[in-house]
Structures are given as structure tokens and as C-alpha cells.
Write a protein that holds these residues in place. Structure first.
Motif, PDB file in Angstrom:
ATOM      1  N   ALA A  40       0.708  -1.148  -0.102  1.00 27.57           N
ATOM      2  CA  ALA A  40      -0.213  -0.073  -0.111  1.00 27.57           C
ATOM      3  C   ALA A  40       0.995   1.295   0.110  1.00 27.57           C
ATOM      4  O   ALA A  40       1.934   1.399   0.590  1.00 27.57           O
ATOM      5  CB  ALA A  40      -0.914   0.055   1.152  1.00 27.57           C
ATOM      6  N   ASP A  41       0.234   2.304  -0.547  1.00 26.39           N
ATOM      7  CA  ASP A  41       1.007   3.531  -0.589  1.00 26.39           C
ATOM      8  C   ASP A  41       0.859   4.175   0.956  1.00 26.39           C
ATOM      9  O   ASP A  41       0.000   4.017   1.429  1.00 26.39           O
ATOM     10  CB  ASP A  41       0.317   4.695  -1.465  1.00 26.39           C
ATOM     11  N   VAL A  42       2.000   4.831   1.333  1.00 25.41           N
ATOM     12  CA  VAL A  42       1.870   5.508   2.531  1.00 25.41           C
ATOM     13  C   VAL A  42       2.048   7.033   2.359  1.00 25.41           C
ATOM     14  O   VAL A  42       2.924   7.511   1.523  1.00 25.41           O
ATOM     15  CB  VAL A  42       3.051   4.940   3.487  1.00 25.41           C
ATOM     16  N   ALA A  43       1.393   7.792   3.129  1.00 25.65           N
ATOM     17  CA  ALA A  43       1.080   9.129   2.809  1.00 25.65           C
ATOM     18  C   ALA A  43       1.033   9.677   3.992  1.00 25.65           C
ATOM     19  O   ALA A  43       0.554   9.239   5.039  1.00 25.65           O
ATOM     20  CB  ALA A  43      -0.237   9.710   1.786  1.00 25.65           C
ATOM     21  N   CYS A  44       1.527  11.068   4.164  1.00 24.97           N
ATOM     22  CA  CYS A  44       1.374  11.814   5.542  1.00 24.97           C
ATOM     23  C   CYS A  44       0.721  13.143   4.956  1.00 24.97           C
ATOM     24  O   CYS A  44       0.959  13.769   4.108  1.00 24.97           O
ATOM     25  CB  CYS A  44       2.752  11.920   5.963  1.00 24.97           C
ATOM     26  N   ILE A  45      -0.016  13.789   5.873  1.00 24.49           N
ATOM     27  CA  ILE A  45      -0.542  15.018   5.943  1.00 24.49           C
ATOM     28  C   ILE A  45      -0.105  15.871   7.257  1.00 24.49           C
ATOM     29  O   ILE A  45      -0.292  15.294   8.413  1.00 24.49           O
ATOM     30  CB  ILE A  45      -2.137  15.048   5.973  1.00 24.49           C
ATOM     31  N   ALA A  46       0.881  16.505   7.144  1.00 21.49           N
ATOM     32  CA  ALA A  46       1.534  17.480   8.471  1.00 21.49           C
ATOM     33  C   ALA A  46       1.465  18.762   8.252  1.00 21.49           C
ATOM     34  O   ALA A  46       1.234  19.348   7.335  1.00 21.49           O
ATOM     35  CB  ALA A  46       3.061  16.800   8.447  1.00 21.49           C
ATOM     36  N   GLN A  47       1.449  19.539   9.636  1.00 20.09           N
ATOM     37  CA  GLN A  47       1.291  20.760   9.607  1.00 20.09           C
ATOM     38  C   GLN A  47       2.380  21.567   8.927  1.00 20.09           C
ATOM     39  O   GLN A  47       2.048  22.538   8.300  1.00 20.09           O
ATOM     40  CB  GLN A  47       1.050  21.248  11.127  1.00 20.09           C
ATOM     41  N   THR A  48       3.537  21.023   9.165  1.00 22.32           N
ATOM     42  CA  THR A  48       4.586  21.824   8.436  1.00 22.32           C
ATOM     43  C   THR A  48       5.442  20.598   7.644  1.00 22.32           C
ATOM     44  O   THR A  48       5.516  19.460   7.971  1.00 22.32           O
ATOM     45  CB  THR A  48       5.528  22.350   9.524  1.00 22.32           C
ATOM     46  N   ASP A  49       6.236  21.185   6.527  1.00 22.25           N
ATOM     47  CA  ASP A  49       7.187  20.269   5.676  1.00 22.25           C
ATOM     48  C   ASP A  49       8.111  19.457   7.053  1.00 22.25           C
ATOM     49  O   ASP A  49       8.661  18.444   6.596  1.00 22.25           O
ATOM     50  CB  ASP A  49       7.821  21.288   4.838  1.00 22.25           C
ATOM     51  N   VAL A  50       8.648  20.199   7.704  1.00 22.21           N
ATOM     52  CA  VAL A  50       9.727  19.859   8.627  1.00 22.21           C
ATOM     53  C   VAL A  50       8.936  18.422   9.312  1.00 22.21           C
ATOM     54  O   VAL A  50       9.844  17.609   9.406  1.00 22.21           O
ATOM     55  CB  VAL A  50      10.132  20.815   9.555  1.00 22.21           C
ATOM     56  N   MET A  51       7.986  18.779   9.721  1.00 27.40           N
ATOM     57  CA  MET A  51       7.224  17.668  10.586  1.00 27.40           C
ATOM     58  C   MET A  51       7.211  16.493   9.521  1.00 27.40           C
ATOM     59  O   MET A  51       7.299  15.164   9.963  1.00 27.40           O
ATOM     60  CB  MET A  51       5.804  18.106  11.127  1.00 27.40           C
ATOM     61  N   GLY A  52       6.657  16.860   8.392  1.00 30.17           N
ATOM     62  CA  GLY A  52       6.331  15.932   7.509  1.00 30.17           C
ATOM     63  C   GLY A  52       7.437  14.988   7.084  1.00 30.17           C
ATOM     64  O   GLY A  52       7.510  13.663   6.906  1.00 30.17           O
ATOM     65  N   ASP A  53       8.766  15.592   6.902  1.00 27.44           N
ATOM     66  CA  ASP A  53       9.891  14.900   6.665  1.00 27.44           C
ATOM     67  C   ASP A  53      10.227  14.064   7.709  1.00 27.44           C
ATOM     68  O   ASP A  53      10.819  12.942   7.529  1.00 27.44           O
ATOM     69  CB  ASP A  53      11.349  16.074   6.246  1.00 27.44           C
ATOM     70  N   ALA A  54      10.212  14.534   8.982  1.00 25.13           N
ATOM     71  CA  ALA A  54      10.614  13.580  10.146  1.00 25.13           C
ATOM     72  C   ALA A  54       9.791  12.362  10.373  1.00 25.13           C
ATOM     73  O   ALA A  54      10.222  11.448  10.608  1.00 25.13           O
ATOM     74  CB  ALA A  54      10.663  14.344  11.446  1.00 25.13           C
ATOM     75  N   LEU A  55       8.447  12.571   9.987  1.00 22.83           N
ATOM     76  CA  LEU A  55       7.537  11.453   9.910  1.00 22.83           C
ATOM     77  C   LEU A  55       7.945  10.561   8.778  1.00 22.83           C
ATOM     78  O   LEU A  55       7.874   9.372   9.348  1.00 22.83           O
ATOM     79  CB  LEU A  55       6.183  12.254   9.807  1.00 22.83           C
ATOM     80  N   MET A  56       8.266  10.878   7.705  1.00 23.36           N
ATOM     81  CA  MET A  56       8.484   9.982   6.600  1.00 23.36           C
ATOM     82  C   MET A  56       9.713   9.152   6.954  1.00 23.36           C
ATOM     83  O   MET A  56       9.764   8.019   6.597  1.00 23.36           O
ATOM     84  CB  MET A  56       8.388  10.618   5.170  1.00 23.36           C
ATOM     85  N   ASP A  57      10.598  10.147   7.371  1.00 21.57           N
ATOM     86  CA  ASP A  57      11.849   9.246   7.724  1.00 21.57           C
ATOM     87  C   ASP A  57      11.827   8.162   8.753  1.00 21.57           C
ATOM     88  O   ASP A  57      12.386   7.011   8.748  1.00 21.57           O
ATOM     89  CB  ASP A  57      12.912  10.104   8.173  1.00 21.57           C
TER      90      ASP A  57
END
Length: 222
Positions: A40-57
Motif C-alpha cells: 500500500a501507498d504511505v502518505a502523510c499530512i503534516a502541519q509543516t514540511d519539517v514535521m512531514g519529513d521527520a515523519l516519513m523518515d
């Protein structure tokens, strides 16, 4: 009403997981990944790009396949809908629920509903989790409407600054409402067919004003 819970949630083939906090390499994120289709595809919706990058990592460290960010400012509604609705795991993270709510368009919310109906797992962490109740306690607007994925409930992640006094105030304002308090490291997982589980530390409290005015009902499912 789903199962034995004093509230209900949107019917669908997927899971709605309400987590009290976001934490790297957490058991809750690992469990969420284990419930998803490996392809399955994994996606994130984050308040900021920094939060999103850390989450995906962090998800990659836990073994997730390469994923992608959802750009809520995408002007092509069809593309926005497709990127959300086709994902198998969607992680939503925010430090401020009001900011994330302003960014979520009607189309994005519709796509989240479709993803859940189709079998996706929505992992809503920290302040993002409070958006999914029928009502929510906004720092800017007070008691206001939520996205209503969980009917008859207000969701209060304590990591977002909601304390016991907030719970009591809500009970004084609303009748027959379940106030769900989520402690950091704990999550409430709501699935198809009325399935309800507690993940992580299992430190989740549900208080029902009209039904149990002086009692705290400890969530013990799972």
C-alpha cells in the motif's frame, strides 16, 4: 452504536487510530504499519514540511515503503483527491489542530472518508486526533464542530494541552457526549464491524457526562 462503546464511528473497511502523541519509532506507528497491505501507498499530512519529513523518515526506519507528502495547497482537486483516497496508510500530524483544520479543504476531508471506507488506516497523532470528533475544543473558537468521524465524542489529546479542567468544562456544556482523553504513547483504534482496541500504553480515559456523571470509564478493549 459500534460495539459496546458509548459513541460510534464512520463505517468502512479501514481503521481510524487516534494517538495521543507523535513519537519516533513508536509502537503505535509500528502497529499501524503492520495492519496495512505491504504494497500500500504511505502518505502523510503534516502541519509543516519539517514535521512531514521527520515523519516519513521515521516510517522508513520502521520498514515502510517510500511514501509521499500530501500537499493540501494543491489546486488540482482531482489530484488531491486521488493522492489521499488511494493511500493505504495516511498519517496526520500537527501541533496545532486549528492550523491543520484550516488547511484541510472539503475535498481533502471527502478523500479521507473515501480512503477509510476503502480500507485505509488513518493514524491521527497528537493535536490532529482532536479534529476527528463530532465536536472539538478549539483554542481560537472554543467549542466548535469537528470532522465527525467519531460521532457523539470529543477527543482530547493531553499532549495538545487539554487538561482535566477542559474535560469537566466540556461535560458542563454538552450532554450525552463521550470525552475521550488520550495520553502520550496511547492510542484508540476503531475498526470495521465495531472493533475497538487500545494500543501502546493503553492510557485512555472515556468520560460520559449524561450516563456516568461521576465516573471515569477506562477503555479496556483490545
Amino acid at each position: 452504536m459500534s460495539g459496546q462503546a458509548p459513541f460510534s464511528w464512520r463505517a468502512g473497511a479501514g481503521w481510524l487510530v487516534l494517538s495521543g502523541s507523535a513519537h519516533p519509532l513508536s509502537e503505535i506507528r509500528a502497529l499501524a504499519l503492520s495492519r496495512c497491505n505491504p504494497g500500500a501507498d504511505v502518505a502523510c499530512i503534516a502541519q509543516t514540511d519539517v514535521m512531514g519529513d521527520a515523519l516519513m523518515d521515521d516510517l522508513a526506519e520502521l520498514g515502510a515503503p517510500a511514501g509521499y507528502h500530501i500537499d493540501l495547497a494543491e489546486v488540482d482537486n482531482n489530484l488531491l483527491y486521488e493522492r489521499i483516497a488511494s493511500a493505504g496508510l495516511i498519517v496526520l500530524a500537527a501541533r496545532c489542530a486549528d492550523s491543520l483544520r484550516r488547511a484541510l479543504s472539503q475535498m481533502a476531508v471527502h478523500a479521507l472518508k473515501q480512503a477509510l471506507a476503502g480500507g485505509a488506516l488513518l493514524l491521527c497523532e497528537g493535536a490532529a486526533a482532536e479534529l476527528f470528533g463530532e465536536r472539538r475544543l478549539s483554542a481560537a473558537d472554543g467549542l466548535t464542530r469537528g470532522l465527525n468521524f467519531v460521532h457523539g465524542a470529543v477527543i482530547l489529546p493531553t499532549s495538545a494541552g487539554h487538561n482535566v479542567q477542559a474535560t469537566r468544562w466540556l461535560q458542563s456544556q454538552l450532554s450525552e457526549v463521550a470525552v475521550i482523553r488520550l495520553q502520550p504513547g496511547s492510542a484508540l483504534a476503531l475498526g470495521p464491524g465495531g472493533q475497538m482496541e487500545t494500543w501502546g500504553n493503553r492510557d485512555i480515559t472515556i468520560r460520559i457526562s449524561a450516563l456516568q456523571p461521576q465516573e471515569l470509564a477506562r477503555a479496556g478493549a483490545g
